[in-house]
Motif scaffolding. Sequence first.
Motif, short mmCIF file in Angstrom:
data_model
loop_
_atom_site.label_atom_id
_atom_site.label_comp_id
_atom_site.label_asym_id
_atom_site.label_seq_id
_atom_site.Cartn_x
_atom_site.Cartn_y
_atom_site.Cartn_z
N UNK A 1 0.86 -1.19 0.00
CA UNK A 1 0.00 0.00 0.00
C UNK A 1 0.90 1.24 0.00
N UNK A 2 1.15 1.78 -1.18
CA UNK A 2 2.11 2.88 -1.31
C UNK A 2 1.49 4.17 -1.84
N UNK A 3 0.21 4.14 -2.24
CA UNK A 3 -0.44 5.35 -2.76
C UNK A 3 -1.82 5.47 -2.14
N UNK A 4 -2.04 6.54 -1.39
CA UNK A 4 -3.31 6.75 -0.69
C UNK A 4 -3.91 8.08 -1.13
N UNK A 5 -5.19 8.03 -1.51
CA UNK A 5 -5.91 9.21 -2.00
C UNK A 5 -6.89 9.68 -0.94
N UNK A 6 -6.84 10.98 -0.63
CA UNK A 6 -7.76 11.58 0.33
C UNK A 6 -8.62 12.61 -0.39
N UNK A 7 -9.94 12.50 -0.23
CA UNK A 7 -10.84 13.48 -0.83
C UNK A 7 -10.86 14.73 0.04
N UNK A 8 -10.48 15.86 -0.57
CA UNK A 8 -10.39 17.13 0.17
C UNK A 8 -11.62 17.97 -0.08
N UNK A 9 -12.40 18.15 0.97
CA UNK A 9 -13.51 19.10 0.98
C UNK A 9 -13.50 19.78 2.34
#
Length: 271
Positions: free
Chosen positions: A1-9
């Motif tokens: 697990x090397x790429x993590x996406x966070x939704x920014x609002x």
Amino acid sequence: MRSILVHAMNDAGFDARLQVGLDLCRRFNAHLTVLQTITYDLVVPTDPFGVSAVEVSQASMKLAEEFREKVESKLKQEDVRWDWHVEAGYQVQCLIRHAALNDLVLLGGTPDGSEGRRSFSLAGTLAIHCRTPIMAVPHTANGFPADTAAALCWNGSMEAARAMRAAVPLLSAASAVHILCVGDPAEEGDEKLPAVSAADYLERHDIDCEIVQLPAGKEPVHEMLRKAAEARKAGFMVMGAYGQPRIVETLFGGVTRNVLAEPPMPVLMAH
């Protein structure tokens, strides 16, 4: 697990999912991608009294830029690799596109009109439509502790198996893994994968686990799973996302829908 996406609002749950993302990045030496979406309904004029598209767009972009500057100032103080993307468009499409090259997507909930309740419909929709596992993060989450235990909700379905496989990196790092099953296994059909098969799979990944058989009763299944997870001090849940992607109103099976209605902890889902 090397790429993590966070939704920014700029919502009440952003700090919680950002902290979860930072904790996971430190745990797995991962890269954090922050995706800020500006939906079309903010930049397309709908005011019958003549507000122009330029005025609406400028106001939206100004707020977005202020939010970005505030968060970036915090990220610059963290010991995590990160980058920031801004996209205007439909949230689901933007997130699906970016999710394709990430290992996990962190999403939050938005107020649904009920007092104290939040809707995780976006997380559920993404879990159904994209191949990347989704983690729904409640706004009450206090990060992702390194020594946390995992509650794997198992019903023998293909969706549950896919969610378990997607969660292997997290399960490998968990302090304990509890496979939660509801009902009598003798009553399950041949099309269901038994919990012992899930345990065998995890053992091949050097993951020790405990199978917890919960007797079916009058209490809703999602409540039984929640109580069992909390009793075992689990820090996150893993479950399959069930439903028919063609009809938004009936996307989720009852257990998935009810868990997402008020998740007690971060919930990793895959369809």
